[in-house]
Design a protein around this motif. Sequence first.
Motif, PDB file in Angstrom:
ATOM      1  N   TRP A 105       0.823  -1.215   0.000  1.00  0.00           N
ATOM      2  CA  TRP A 105       0.000   0.000   0.000  1.00  0.00           C
ATOM      3  C   TRP A 105       0.851   1.257   0.000  1.00  0.00           C
ATOM      4  O   TRP A 105       0.337   2.351   0.005  1.00  0.00           O
ATOM      5  CB  TRP A 105      -0.943   0.015   1.199  1.00  0.00           C
ATOM      6  CG  TRP A 105      -0.240   0.178   2.509  1.00  0.00           C
ATOM      7  CD1 TRP A 105       0.090   1.363   3.112  1.00  0.00           C
ATOM      8  CD2 TRP A 105       0.244  -0.828   3.358  1.00  0.00           C
ATOM      9  NE1 TRP A 105       0.745   1.141   4.286  1.00  0.00           N
ATOM     10  CE2 TRP A 105       0.864  -0.211   4.465  1.00  0.00           C
ATOM     11  CE3 TRP A 105       0.238  -2.215   3.309  1.00  0.00           C
ATOM     12  CZ2 TRP A 105       1.450  -0.924   5.496  1.00  0.00           C
ATOM     13  CZ3 TRP A 105       0.827  -2.912   4.337  1.00  0.00           C
ATOM     14  CH2 TRP A 105       1.417  -2.268   5.404  1.00  0.00           C
ATOM     15  N   ARG A 106       2.157   1.152  -0.019  1.00  0.00           N
ATOM     16  CA  ARG A 106       3.033   2.315   0.030  1.00  0.00           C
ATOM     17  C   ARG A 106       3.069   3.089  -1.273  1.00  0.00           C
ATOM     18  O   ARG A 106       3.642   4.150  -1.350  1.00  0.00           O
ATOM     19  CB  ARG A 106       4.459   1.892   0.411  1.00  0.00           C
ATOM     20  CG  ARG A 106       4.560   1.308   1.796  1.00  0.00           C
ATOM     21  CD  ARG A 106       4.382   2.376   2.829  1.00  0.00           C
ATOM     22  NE  ARG A 106       4.612   1.820   4.145  1.00  0.00           N
ATOM     23  CZ  ARG A 106       4.014   2.235   5.234  1.00  0.00           C
ATOM     24  NH1 ARG A 106       3.152   3.202   5.175  1.00  0.00           N
ATOM     25  NH2 ARG A 106       4.276   1.694   6.387  1.00  0.00           N
ATOM     26  N   GLY A 107       2.441   2.580  -2.313  1.00  0.00           N
ATOM     27  CA  GLY A 107       2.405   3.268  -3.589  1.00  0.00           C
ATOM     28  C   GLY A 107       1.374   4.383  -3.585  1.00  0.00           C
ATOM     29  O   GLY A 107       0.897   4.812  -2.536  1.00  0.00           O
ATOM     30  N   PRO A 108       0.987   4.858  -4.774  1.00  0.00           N
ATOM     31  CA  PRO A 108       0.000   5.927  -4.848  1.00  0.00           C
ATOM     32  C   PRO A 108      -1.328   5.485  -4.226  1.00  0.00           C
ATOM     33  O   PRO A 108      -1.724   4.338  -4.326  1.00  0.00           O
ATOM     34  CB  PRO A 108      -0.164   6.181  -6.340  1.00  0.00           C
ATOM     35  CG  PRO A 108       0.826   5.347  -7.036  1.00  0.00           C
ATOM     36  CD  PRO A 108       1.446   4.398  -6.060  1.00  0.00           C
ATOM     37  N   VAL A 109      -2.007   6.415  -3.602  1.00  0.00           N
ATOM     38  CA  VAL A 109      -3.304   6.128  -3.005  1.00  0.00           C
ATOM     39  C   VAL A 109      -4.320   5.942  -4.129  1.00  0.00           C
ATOM     40  O   VAL A 109      -4.341   6.692  -5.100  1.00  0.00           O
ATOM     41  CB  VAL A 109      -3.736   7.266  -2.062  1.00  0.00           C
ATOM     42  CG1 VAL A 109      -5.135   7.025  -1.528  1.00  0.00           C
ATOM     43  CG2 VAL A 109      -2.746   7.404  -0.916  1.00  0.00           C
ATOM     44  N   THR A 110      -5.142   4.930  -4.003  1.00  0.00           N
ATOM     45  CA  THR A 110      -6.166   4.645  -5.007  1.00  0.00           C
ATOM     46  C   THR A 110      -7.528   4.578  -4.331  1.00  0.00           C
ATOM     47  O   THR A 110      -7.622   4.336  -3.130  1.00  0.00           O
ATOM     48  CB  THR A 110      -5.864   3.308  -5.726  1.00  0.00           C
ATOM     49  OG1 THR A 110      -6.941   3.002  -6.608  1.00  0.00           O
ATOM     50  CG2 THR A 110      -5.679   2.168  -4.753  1.00  0.00           C
ATOM     51  N   MET A 118      -5.221  -8.781   4.772  1.00  0.00           N
ATOM     52  CA  MET A 118      -5.054  -7.591   3.950  1.00  0.00           C
ATOM     53  C   MET A 118      -5.066  -6.343   4.819  1.00  0.00           C
ATOM     54  O   MET A 118      -5.860  -6.239   5.749  1.00  0.00           O
ATOM     55  CB  MET A 118      -6.184  -7.483   2.921  1.00  0.00           C
ATOM     56  CG  MET A 118      -6.319  -8.669   1.986  1.00  0.00           C
ATOM     57  SD  MET A 118      -4.884  -8.948   0.943  1.00  0.00           S
ATOM     58  CE  MET A 118      -4.948  -7.517  -0.119  1.00  0.00           C
ATOM     59  N   PHE A 119      -4.207  -5.400   4.485  1.00  0.00           N
ATOM     60  CA  PHE A 119      -4.249  -4.083   5.102  1.00  0.00           C
ATOM     61  C   PHE A 119      -5.359  -3.304   4.393  1.00  0.00           C
ATOM     62  O   PHE A 119      -5.550  -3.452   3.185  1.00  0.00           O
ATOM     63  CB  PHE A 119      -2.895  -3.379   4.945  1.00  0.00           C
ATOM     64  CG  PHE A 119      -2.823  -2.040   5.622  1.00  0.00           C
ATOM     65  CD1 PHE A 119      -2.937  -1.937   6.993  1.00  0.00           C
ATOM     66  CD2 PHE A 119      -2.658  -0.892   4.880  1.00  0.00           C
ATOM     67  CE1 PHE A 119      -2.875  -0.698   7.628  1.00  0.00           C
ATOM     68  CE2 PHE A 119      -2.587   0.353   5.499  1.00  0.00           C
ATOM     69  CZ  PHE A 119      -2.693   0.442   6.870  1.00  0.00           C
ATOM     70  N   GLU A 120      -6.096  -2.496   5.111  1.00  0.00           N
ATOM     71  CA  GLU A 120      -7.269  -1.838   4.550  1.00  0.00           C
ATOM     72  C   GLU A 120      -6.987  -0.983   3.311  1.00  0.00           C
ATOM     73  O   GLU A 120      -7.867  -0.773   2.484  1.00  0.00           O
ATOM     74  CB  GLU A 120      -7.962  -0.981   5.603  1.00  0.00           C
ATOM     75  CG  GLU A 120      -7.130   0.197   6.054  1.00  0.00           C
ATOM     76  CD  GLU A 120      -7.842   1.051   7.096  1.00  0.00           C
ATOM     77  OE1 GLU A 120      -9.045   0.879   7.312  1.00  0.00           O
ATOM     78  OE2 GLU A 120      -7.165   1.903   7.695  1.00  0.00           O
ATOM     79  N   HIS A 121      -5.771  -0.494   3.135  1.00  0.00           N
ATOM     80  CA  HIS A 121      -5.449   0.373   2.001  1.00  0.00           C
ATOM     81  C   HIS A 121      -4.847  -0.369   0.813  1.00  0.00           C
ATOM     82  O   HIS A 121      -4.517   0.254  -0.185  1.00  0.00           O
ATOM     83  CB  HIS A 121      -4.520   1.502   2.442  1.00  0.00           C
ATOM     84  CG  HIS A 121      -5.144   2.383   3.476  1.00  0.00           C
ATOM     85  ND1 HIS A 121      -6.282   3.123   3.235  1.00  0.00           N
ATOM     86  CD2 HIS A 121      -4.815   2.606   4.760  1.00  0.00           C
ATOM     87  CE1 HIS A 121      -6.616   3.784   4.326  1.00  0.00           C
ATOM     88  NE2 HIS A 121      -5.742   3.484   5.272  1.00  0.00           N
ATOM     89  N   GLU A 122      -4.710  -1.690   0.918  1.00  0.00           N
ATOM     90  CA  GLU A 122      -4.238  -2.476  -0.220  1.00  0.00           C
ATOM     91  C   GLU A 122      -5.365  -2.611  -1.239  1.00  0.00           C
ATOM     92  O   GLU A 122      -6.517  -2.265  -0.967  1.00  0.00           O
ATOM     93  CB  GLU A 122      -3.794  -3.868   0.246  1.00  0.00           C
ATOM     94  CG  GLU A 122      -2.528  -3.838   1.070  1.00  0.00           C
ATOM     95  CD  GLU A 122      -2.095  -5.220   1.491  1.00  0.00           C
ATOM     96  OE1 GLU A 122      -1.266  -5.798   0.762  1.00  0.00           O
ATOM     97  OE2 GLU A 122      -2.559  -5.698   2.523  1.00  0.00           O
ATOM     98  N   SER A 123      -5.045  -3.155  -2.399  1.00  0.00           N
ATOM     99  CA  SER A 123      -6.042  -3.387  -3.431  1.00  0.00           C
ATOM    100  C   SER A 123      -5.614  -4.582  -4.264  1.00  0.00           C
ATOM    101  O   SER A 123      -4.541  -5.146  -4.047  1.00  0.00           O
ATOM    102  CB  SER A 123      -6.196  -2.154  -4.325  1.00  0.00           C
ATOM    103  OG  SER A 123      -7.305  -2.327  -5.181  1.00  0.00           O
TER     104      SER A 123
END
Length: 94
Positions: free
Chosen positions: A33-38, A74-79
Amino acid sequence: MRHDDEKGKGRDEPAAEVATAIHRRWARTRRPWRGPVTDEQCLLCVGYVPLSGPLGADWGVCARAESPQDGKLMFEHESCPAFTPKPHGEPSAQ
């Protein structure tokens, strides 16, 4: 709650401290999730099932059979490519 320290000795800790330690340990090993926020974050997916207790504020399990992450923590901000948004106001899968 009992928690084993690095020497294997059990000690009592408040649940919040244990949850914080677990969150930090999991966060060290999961960095996608460290990449751009989606907008396609697990938290907003129909297949995201939050954990119970204090860890459920940030962590859950994917329950989408179509997802390569099905059954994984899963971390909540992953996709993932199988992201499907929840209808507005609908709770996560349970």
